[in-house]
Design an enzyme around this catalytic site. Structure first.
Site, mmCIF file in Angstrom:
data_model
loop_
_atom_site.group_PDB
_atom_site.id
_atom_site.type_symbol
_atom_site.label_atom_id
_atom_site.label_comp_id
_atom_site.label_asym_id
_atom_site.label_seq_id
_atom_site.Cartn_x
_atom_site.Cartn_y
_atom_site.Cartn_z
ATOM 1 N N ASP A 201 39.144 71.970 47.019
ATOM 2 C CA ASP A 201 39.120 72.126 48.473
ATOM 3 C C ASP A 201 39.859 70.974 49.156
ATOM 4 O O ASP A 201 39.712 69.814 48.758
ATOM 5 C CB ASP A 201 37.637 72.114 48.894
ATOM 6 C CG ASP A 201 37.417 72.486 50.333
ATOM 7 O OD1 ASP A 201 37.829 73.590 50.726
ATOM 8 O OD2 ASP A 201 36.828 71.668 51.069
ATOM 9 N N GLU A 244 43.996 73.817 47.183
ATOM 10 C CA GLU A 244 44.099 74.310 48.564
ATOM 11 C C GLU A 244 44.824 73.239 49.369
ATOM 12 O O GLU A 244 44.255 72.187 49.659
ATOM 13 C CB GLU A 244 42.719 74.559 49.165
ATOM 14 C CG GLU A 244 42.806 75.220 50.512
ATOM 15 C CD GLU A 244 41.831 74.704 51.566
ATOM 16 O OE1 GLU A 244 41.764 75.309 52.633
ATOM 17 O OE2 GLU A 244 41.143 73.687 51.334
HETATM 18 C C1 NOJ Z 1 38.416 74.643 53.297
HETATM 19 C C2 NOJ Z 1 37.495 75.777 53.020
HETATM 20 O O1 NOJ Z 1 38.244 76.886 52.611
HETATM 21 C C3 NOJ Z 1 36.711 76.021 54.285
HETATM 22 O O2 NOJ Z 1 35.960 77.205 54.200
HETATM 23 C C4 NOJ Z 1 35.845 74.830 54.558
HETATM 24 O O3 NOJ Z 1 35.187 74.984 55.792
HETATM 25 C C5 NOJ Z 1 36.673 73.552 54.603
HETATM 26 N N1 NOJ Z 1 37.631 73.452 53.556
HETATM 27 C C6 NOJ Z 1 35.778 72.341 54.523
HETATM 28 O O4 NOJ Z 1 35.283 72.201 53.211
#
Ligand code: NOJ
Length: 555
Positions: A201, A244
């Site tokens: 993430d 991500e």
């Molecule tokens: C990216 C995630 O995909 C999202 O759902 C989340 O709120 C944020 N990162 C914070 O972890």
């Protein structure tokens, strides 16, 4: 270290345990329910499952606020249930990826509780503090309109703490070697329990320099990514990280690493945004450009290709008029938009459940360069519930049948209500019904996934955009080990005749063998193919040589 590159030809299915299947009737999905549904996923042709966060959490950001990295949240089961699940997946030859949320913790994590309450706590320096309010405290919010600051004063600590996301998600001080060692320990733990990798993430924030005087474009510590990868590969050679990172193409390459020594996979956000622009405008030029701009420079690097995910469709990097075109087409109402940059709907309602457009979109997802990542419920064209706040609208229970709660749970009340009534309610959109209907989108999806698995050219090969002189038609050719595949997509609602030469300069003219239907295509005298694509039509072909022509007279 060369490991098994299973991810190059995988089909990844992403789901949250919470919303998939409830086995004990408490209204929340759980590992035992998910395990029972593994045969369904296996039958669909999915080869890897990505689980969204399921660790202990107060659940204020759907689990992206972890309060214990080494435990399953009791609502979803136990560590024992988790291992039963990874074992059952392994028995079916399926891999498991899990979310790794280490940019921040929950403010309820014992580390943060200790850090805020005692300046001498060993955990104090695990977070990012400032005695005074930093000048840029009202800048850099990830959730504008909902989040008002990136620094919040904590009474107990008598200091401001940094949080890139919501104020209950304090950022970890990832530069601290103790924190880094802990991150490796977390990975090592889950690897030991049977996972094959992580969807990491918020990677750009994990590796960013953090602190009160850090400029708006902080320095990034890419070496950290190499350390993560090395650690994982030493522990378990076939484990991967899927990053991500919604960044520009020149930044992308740094995440993969010059020698392919950092992240194995990244989501292709750059292509995702241009793909939606193409769907909205029937102009594929920016998409073709984006594909060329994001050509992975290293053979082991791989894109994750997706349409919608659990967050908003982020259009932030499109040009203003392009963004407006996507809003106009797919999210014209304010209630459909989010964070001043995106659309929070699921794909099927965005495309008004038009089967031709849905097939076009998914056919693209399965044939663009990379590994497709399908979101739960998309295989049956589930809808959204715009009455729910923020991103929750697209996180409703999986619709298994026409029974109460869509067959997801026997509870009176579920964690979020299943979508009921209207064109997308569980009464009409559900797995049981679509299984019985040979023409359902579920059966179509199963068929194209099966075909996609038989086309390693796409996962492994090199691609090039074949010129068609028609911006509504995107033609791609993949080459791998003397095999070639050509895919065509017409983004326009009207039929288009397209003429093109799929061959390389020295190639003999080739037959195009249709992989999904009977209408093969023979080259004309000049070696070109002339193909009429119906409105929103698509074709998957394998290039056959003259041998094929001579031996197979029926075409
Ligand atoms: C990216 C995630 O995909 C999202 O759902 C989340 O709120 C944020 N990162 C914070 O972890």
């Amino acid at each position: 270290m060369i490991s098994d590159l299973w991810y190059k030809n995988a089909v990844i299915y992403c789901l949250s345990v919470e919303s998939f299947m409830d086995s004990d009737g408490d209204g929340v999905g759980d590992f035992r329910g998910l395990t029972r549904r593994l045969d369904y996923l296996h039958g669909l042709g999915v080869t890897a499952v990505w689980l969204m966060p399921f660790q202990a959490s107060p659940g204020r950001d759907d689990g992206y606020d972890v309060s214990d990295y080494y435990n399953v949240d009791p609502r979803y089961g136990t560590l024992g249930d988790f291992v039963e699940f990874t074992h059952a997946a392994k028995q079916r030859g399926m891999r498991v990826l899990i979310d790794l949320v280490v940019n921040h913790t929950s403010d309820q994590h014992p580390w943060f509780k200790s850090a805020r309450s005692d300046p001498d706590s060993p955990y104090r320096d695990w977070y990012v503090w400032s005695k005074t309010k930093p000048k840029n405290a009202d800048k850099g919010m990830v959730f504008p309109g909902v989040q008002t600051s990136t620094w919040t004063y904590d009474e107990a600590a008598k200091a401001y703490f940094f949080h890139r996301f919501y104020d209950f998600q304090p950022d970890l001080n990832t530069a601290n070697p103790h924190v880094q060692a802990e991150l490796l320990k977390i990975m090592g733990f889950w690897i030991q329990l049977g996972v094959c990798g992580f969807r990491m993430d918020a990677v750009p924030f994990v590796i960013a320099e953090k602190g009160a005087s850090v400029p708006m474009t902080p320095k990034l510590d890419f070496d950290m990514l190499r350390t993560f990868r090395e650690f994982l590969q030493w522990r378990k050679g076939d484990s991967v990280i899927l990053a991500e990172a919604n960044v520009t193409p020149d930044e992308n390459v740094k995440y993969f690493g010059d020698d392919g020594d950092r992240m194995q996979m990244m989501f292709n956000f750059h292509v995702n945004q241009r793909l939606f622009y193409a769907l909205a405008s029937a102009d594929t030029a920016p998409l073709a450009k984006a594909l060329n701009e994001t050509r992975p420079g290293y053979p082991t690097a791989q894109w994750g290709v997706f349409l919608r995910n659990h967050d908003e469709l982020d259009l932030g990097r499109l040009e203003d008029d392009q963004r407006q075109a996507v809003f106009d087409a797919f999210g014209p109402d304010k209630s459909m938009q989010l964070y001043d940059r995106g659309i929070r709907r699921r794909l099927a309602p965005m495309l008004k459940a038009d089967r031709r457009r849905l097939e076009l979109a998914y056919s693209l997802m399965f044939t663009l360069p990379g590994t497709p990542v399908l979101r739960y419920g998309d295989e049956i064209a589930m809808g959204d519930d715009l009455k729910l706040p923020e991103r929750n609208c697209a996180r409703t229970p999986m619709q298994w049948s026409g029974e109460a709660n869509g067959g997801f749970s026997k509870a009176k009340k579920t964690f979020l209500p299943a979508i009921s009534g209207g064109g997308f309610g569980f009464e009409t959109v559900n797995v049981a019904q679509q299984r019985r209907d040979p023409n359902s989108i579920l059966n179509w999806m199963e068929r194209v996934i099966r075909m996609r698995q038989e086309l390693p050219e796409i996962g492994w090969g090199d691609f090039r955009v074949i010129p068609t002189r028609d911006k509504a038609v995107l033609a791609l050719r993949y080459d791998w080990r003397n095999n070639a595949v050509v895919v065509l997509h017409n983004f326009d609602g009207e039929p288009r005749e397209t003429a093109f030469d799929p061959g390389d300069k020295d190639d003999e003219p080739s037959v195009l063998i249709n992989l999904l239907a009977d209408d093969h295509s023979n080259p004309e005298a000049d070696g070109r193919h002339r193909i009429v694509l119906e409105g929103y039509g698509y074709r998957w072909y394998r290039l056959g040589g003259l041998d094929y022509l001579l031996n197979r007279t029926e075409i």
